[in-house]
Motif scaffolding. Structure first.
Motif, mmCIF file in Angstrom:
data_model
loop_
_atom_site.group_PDB
_atom_site.id
_atom_site.type_symbol
_atom_site.label_atom_id
_atom_site.label_comp_id
_atom_site.label_asym_id
_atom_site.label_seq_id
_atom_site.Cartn_x
_atom_site.Cartn_y
_atom_site.Cartn_z
ATOM 1 N N TYR A 92 -23.652 96.918 26.776
ATOM 2 C CA TYR A 92 -22.245 97.194 26.474
ATOM 3 C C TYR A 92 -21.320 96.477 27.448
ATOM 4 C CZ TYR A 92 -18.030 99.431 24.843
ATOM 5 O OH TYR A 92 -16.777 99.632 24.313
ATOM 6 N N GLU A 93 -21.781 96.271 28.689
ATOM 7 C CA GLU A 93 -20.918 95.630 29.695
ATOM 8 C C GLU A 93 -20.396 94.267 29.224
ATOM 9 O OE1 GLU A 93 -23.875 98.278 31.900
ATOM 10 O OE2 GLU A 93 -23.985 96.712 30.371
ATOM 11 N N PRO A 94 -21.271 93.332 28.829
ATOM 12 C CA PRO A 94 -20.749 92.041 28.347
ATOM 13 C C PRO A 94 -20.022 92.154 27.019
ATOM 14 C CG PRO A 94 -23.139 92.114 28.117
ATOM 15 C CD PRO A 94 -22.746 93.308 28.933
ATOM 16 N N MET A 95 -20.360 93.159 26.196
ATOM 17 C CA MET A 95 -19.648 93.343 24.930
ATOM 18 C C MET A 95 -18.218 93.800 25.194
ATOM 19 S SD MET A 95 -22.623 95.097 22.571
ATOM 20 C CE MET A 95 -21.560 95.266 21.147
ATOM 21 N N PHE A 96 -18.043 94.694 26.158
ATOM 22 C CA PHE A 96 -16.702 95.151 26.529
ATOM 23 C C PHE A 96 -15.882 93.999 27.105
ATOM 24 C CE2 PHE A 96 -13.767 96.741 29.776
ATOM 25 C CZ PHE A 96 -12.998 97.627 29.034
ATOM 26 N N LEU A 97 -16.483 93.223 28.015
ATOM 27 C CA LEU A 97 -15.767 92.106 28.624
ATOM 28 C C LEU A 97 -15.471 91.010 27.597
ATOM 29 C CD1 LEU A 97 -17.519 91.757 32.100
ATOM 30 C CD2 LEU A 97 -15.307 92.792 31.572
#
Length: 335
Positions: A92-97
């Motif tokens: 989720y971290e890279p998806m959010f960014l």
């Protein structure tokens, strides 16, 4: 005269203020993400983004101090809770960014065209470049992991053609058959759905952990609205036998412990809602089939009151920081 000897214009002051709010919010998200990201490549992206965001905050502070302006509060360590369970799962971290970098690229490019002082133009120009670089990093990482769905491929045009009659614009007239979507319309639909999928998981997670009952209910509304947008726009693709984008990654976990303050979660929801209104307007403006702008206008009629309700909740709780205000000279006209 040196650029910094020229006072800030209202647009420069306002845009710097909004950037300070957004960047301090992002720093709090990164505080949380750095605690949970196990992948080394993700860690590097997060650390790089943290360093650049922190530098931006310090640069804006310095500008405000030089101008004799108060430093905004923004978001602080009080808005993030460390040591709590992970609220979102795999990648989720890279998806959010990836989602945030889209918003930042649009905002900072716009802010750069609203700036007149050289140092402010250079700042927003650099921020635009940094946001584009973040988008590239996240997009490539997610593509390599197989969790970012590309828009559909199509046959390449072999000749130049022109629209000959208004049947091309048909979409709501019951006596005219709908034409298939063109490449521009597919791209706008895909972009809107992709962003809403990430936003929907954010709303699900926020709804699980919000402390205030009205805030929790508000996030549930956001979750349902994101689903409605995805379903409505996805149907246009399905009519042409195109499968809307979807991913197995970045889902909300079952955690009920808040990693963020209700204030911060409300702010990012308001930011996404405002961006959604702009995206819908863009999609409607560049869609030539008349039923698409109509559908997007109807969705905008639901997004706008949702954003307004969020503003009312934030004001009621004392969470909405007031932007720099123009001097009220109207009293001078009254005697």
């Amino acid at each position: 005269m040196e650029p910094t000897d020229i006072p800030l214009t209202s647009s420069e002051l306002g845009n710097l203020w909004m950037t300070y709010q957004e960047k301090t919010m992002l720093l709090r998200f990164l505080d949380y993400m750095l605690e949970h990201a196990g992948n080394e490549e993700i860690q590097q992206i997060l650390k790089s983004t943290y360093a650049s965001s922190e530098q931006t905050v310090e640069s804006i502070k310095q500008i405000f101090q030089n101008e004799g302006a108060v430093i905004p509060l923004g978001f602080t360590a009080n808005d993030v809770n460390k040591g709590v369970p992970k609220l979102f799962d795999y990648l989720y971290e890279p998806m959010f960014l990836h989602m945030i970098s889209k918003i930042e690229t649009c905002l900072f490019a716009l802010y750069s065209t609203m700036s007149y002082r050289k140092d402010i133009r250079q700042l927003f120009k650099q921020l635009t470049t940094t946001s584009q670089e973040l988008f590239d990093q996240c997009a490539q990482f997610l593509l390599d992991k197989g969790v970012l769905v590309r828009p559909p491929f199509m046959s390449m045009p072999k000749e130049v053609t022109f629209i000959r009659n208004d049947n091309y614009l048909s979409g709501v007239n019951l006596f005219k058959e709908k034409r298939s979507l063109n490449a521009i319309e597919v791209s706008l639909l895909h972009h809107a759905i992709e962003t809403n999928l990430t936003g929907m998981q954010l709303m699900i997670g926020f709804a699980q952990v919000a402390n205030d009952k009205k805030v929790k209910d508000y996030f549930v509304k956001g979750m349902k609205l994101s689903k409605e947008i995805e379903t409505t726009l996805g149907e246009f693709l399905r009519e042409d036998y195109i499968e809307p984008p979807a991913t197995h990654a970045g889902k909300a976990t079952d955690s009920t412990v808040a990693p963020f303050s209700d204030k911060l979660m409300m702010y990012i929801t308001n930011l996404l809602g405002s961006f959604g209104i702009g995206s819908n307007a863009l999609g409607g403006a560049f869609s030539l089939r008349s039923d698409l702008p109509l559908a997007m206008a109807r969705l905008a009629q639901k997004i706008l009151p949702f954003v307004s309700e969020g503003g009312e909740i934030m004001i009621k709780h004392g969470w909405m920081e007031e932007p720099p205000q123009v001097e009220d000279r109207r009293q001078l006209t009254k005697s």
